[in-house]
Write an enzyme that holds these catalytic residues in place. Structure first.
Site: not given
Ligand SMILES: *[C@@H]1O[C@H](CO)[C@@H](O)[C@H](O)[C@H]1NC(C)=O
Ligand SMILES: *[C@@H]1O[C@H](CO)[C@@H](O)[C@H](O)[C@H]1NC(C)=O
Ligand SMILES: *[C@@H]1O[C@H](CO)[C@@H](O)[C@H](O)[C@H]1NC(C)=O
Ligand SMILES: *[C@@H]1O[C@H](CO)[C@@H](O)[C@H](O)[C@H]1NC(C)=O
Ligand SMILES: *[C@@H]1O[C@H](CO)[C@@H](O)[C@H](O)[C@H]1NC(C)=O
Ligand SMILES: *[C@@H]1O[C@H](CO)[C@@H](O)[C@H](O)[C@H]1NC(C)=O
Ligand SMILES: *[C@@H]1O[C@H](CO)[C@@H](O)[C@H](O)[C@H]1NC(C)=O
Ligand SMILES: *[C@@H]1O[C@H](CO)[C@@H](O)[C@H](O)[C@H]1NC(C)=O
Length: 535
Positions: A229, A253
């Protein structure tokens, strides 16, 4: 228990390249990923009646997921990506409860809201039996704690495990300069209701603690891959060390639509793969007043700019972005978008609910509990996804050079993009368009086959023969996508047990029973779409 066709290719890849992360990337490239938000996928008891508010817990669990793996596997997916698994903070905040799992407090405990350690181990074991891979989302940029405004947040660092001291964190500042990497990597994200205390990932202590944690997590729960993330919000050097320590493949990400910002992560060896945000934007735009020429252009930018487009994850929906159908409800458009996601170069990634044509817009509206669909395996996008995954899985099984044979553009204009992917014999030729279900009927000759090949369009199960130049006449209508393989390739898939001869989709043609096939099924699918929407 089921055995996936990918077993052999996967095992061979591992045998040839040893247990390096390169081998893992090879394995992941052959997979098709279904993204599960644990709190919203299935409850342990399978109940669907208790309503939940979207910023509170809906009580989905790992066990609920185990009980519904058939739903995912029958759609042809060979891997899942799940919400973060560690224990989160416990409080309600001005921006809701930590139902999503992104607000870590204790990295050394599993999230009791999602089940027990054994439940998570059972999930991994159940996936292994099905030859499916497990990707777990991990948060490395910050630890979280509720706070009431104003800033700076008062954080009790002793509550965090293992980062239980202020020295592991950057001093508070709010990210304000989204073009300045020092700022967006060292300051704190979104200080409102929840403090995302920003970890000093450039410190060797923090990096080593993360390294030993992820190694254990991967081993304890038999994890096959990671989604990292907010990877763009930690310093560059942290990423390869973390991925190396994990020993598995990772998507990081990196939220950017700019070629170099994205590609440098691969080209400098920082990350093996990323969700393909480069194509996400023009892909969406093409269905919302834009043109497929921009998507074609971005495809070539990605291909020339990034070292390994085959390790990018193609997607049109995720838990952070407004759903496709929140922008346009037309089912034919959603079918074209799904076709691109599954058949493009790279790793298909479908977010739960996309196959049910969910239409939530911004967070948390885009996080609808999947059980509201009744897990409808007859829903038109579910059926289409199943068909497309079968086509892709079969092509890989027949000849795994399919994966790294870059798709070539046969035709790109404002309304269409036609690609050919795969080696001769097992190629897939597909055309997506943005005409919508109100689209007109017309025919176009498109190449990609060998002269006189017998081919089947697998969405409508219509057969035809390539001409002397290897072109096929495609009969467009009602905005449906077109996906062709050779009849020989189709044979092993079980798809299209009954076919009809392809031909113009005109009203006159529909009087004949034989030609009702293609057009009739389009109408039927459209009607089923409405039925789903009305429930
Ligand atoms: C979720 O579980 C909690 C705790 O068991 C319970 O209080 C709550 O009512 C449940 N929510 C729903 C929507 O079922
Ligand atoms: C933090 O910065 C963002 C802009 O990046 C701004 O919208 C927000 O109001 C700021 N919040 C605080 C608490 O300063
Ligand atoms: C970038 O951000 C850092 C941290 O906020 C700040 O110290 C620096 O001045 C910024 N650089 C520029 C060019 O604005
Ligand atoms: C992994 O399991 C061991 C043995 O149960 C435990 O001591 C350790 O804390 C676990 N690590 C993680 C990250 O879950
Ligand atoms: C990416 O490709 C370039 C050019 O071929 C090469 O120099 C570089 O080492 C590659 N990077 C990685 C991480 O493979
Ligand atoms: C399809 O593309 C054309 C040309 O760019 C555009 O005018 C039209 O609005 C698009 N259709 C949809 C449904 O977005
Ligand atoms: C064959 O298809 C290509 C596109 O793939 C097209 O440019 C060409 O005009 C077609 N040939 C004929 C004879 O229609
Ligand atoms: C979204 O889907 C729901 C449920 O199918 C439907 O009731 C609603 O009208 C849709 N929203 C829009 C904006 O079309």
């Amino acid at each position: 228990m089921r055995f996936s066709a990918l077993n052999v290719a996967g095992a061979a890849a591992l045998a040839f390249s040893g247990l390096s992360s390169a081998a893992n990337a090879t394995e992941w490239k052959s997979r098709s990923i279904y993204q599960v938000m644990i709190d919203r996928f299935a409850r342990t008891d399978g109940s669907t009646s208790a309503e939940c508010k979207l910023y509170e817990f809906c009580n989905g669990t790992w066990t609920g997921l185990i009980n519904h793996l058939d739903y995912i596997q029958d759609m042809g997916f060979t891997a899942i990506q799940i919400s973060p698994v560690v224990e989160n903070m416990k409080d309600d905040t001005a921006v809701g409860w930590p139902y999503h799992g992104y607000w870590s407090q204790n990295l050394y405990a599993t999230n009791p809201r999602f089940g027990t350690e054994d439940d998570l181990k059972n999930l991994a074991a159940e996936l292994k039996k099905r030859d499916m891979l497990l990707m777990v989302d991990v948060v490395v940029n910050h630890m979280a704690q509720a706070f009431t405004n104003p800033v700076p947040p008062k954080v009790d660092y002793s509550k965090f495990n293992p980062f239980d001291d202020k020295k592991y964190f950057h001093p508070y500042c709010n990210v304000t300069m989204w073009e300045n990497s020092t700022d967006y990597q060292q300051c704190w994200l979104y200080p409102y209701g929840v403090a995302l205390a920003d970890l000093k990932t450039e410190s060797p202590d923090v990096s080593e603690m993360f390294g030993s944690w992820i190694k254990e997590l991967v081993s304890n729960y038999s994890i096959d891959g990671l989604r990292i993330d907010a990877a763009k919000h930690v310093n560059d050097a942290f990423l390869p060390a973390f991925v190396e320590a994990s020993g598995v493949f990772a998507f990081g990400e990196v939220l950017t639509g700019v070629q170099n910002d994205m590609c440098r992560y691969q080209n400098k060896g920082l990350l093996p793969g990323m969700p393909n945000y480069l194509e996400f934007y023009p892909l969406n735009a093409a269905f919302n007043g834009g043109s497929f020429v921009s998507l074609a252009d971005m495809r070539s930018q990605a291909a020339t700019g990034c070292n390994d487009t085959f390790a990018l994850g193609t997607f049109v929906e995720n838990h952070d972005m407004p759903r496709f159908a929140s922008q346009n409800q037309d089912l034919a458009l959603a079918k074209n978008a799904m076709t691109y996601v599954i058949l493009n170069d790279g790793i298909p990634t479908v977010y739960q609910g996309q196959e049910q044509h969910f239409n939530g817009s911004i967070t948390p509206a885009n996080r609808e509990p999947l059980w509201l669909s009744g897990y409808d395996t007859k829903a038109p996008l579910y059926v289409l996804t199943q068909t497309l995954n079968k086509i892709r899985n079969n092509a890989i099984k027949k000849d795994d050079s399919y994966l790294e044979t870059a798709a070539t553009t046969l035709w790109a204009d404002t309304n269409h993009l036609c690609l050919r992917k795969g080696p001769d014999g097992t190629q897939v030729v597909f055309c997506i368009n943005n005409k919508s279900s109100k689209g007109d009927s017309y025919q176009v000759s498109i190449g990609g086959f060998s002269p006189s090949d017998q081919v089947v369009e697998v969405v409508s199960c219509a057969t035809s023969t390539a001409d002397a130049t290897g072109n096929v006449t495609m009969y467009f209508g009602a905005g449906e996508p077109k996906v062709y393989v050779t009849a020989a390739t189709l044979r092993d898939t079980g798809l299209c047990p009954k076919t009809t001869a392809d031909g113009p989709k005109t009203a006159a043609n529909n009087s004949g029973a034989a030609s009702l096939g293609a057009f009739g099924s389009v109408l039927l699918l459209a009607m089923m779409g409405w039925a789903t929407l009305l429930l």
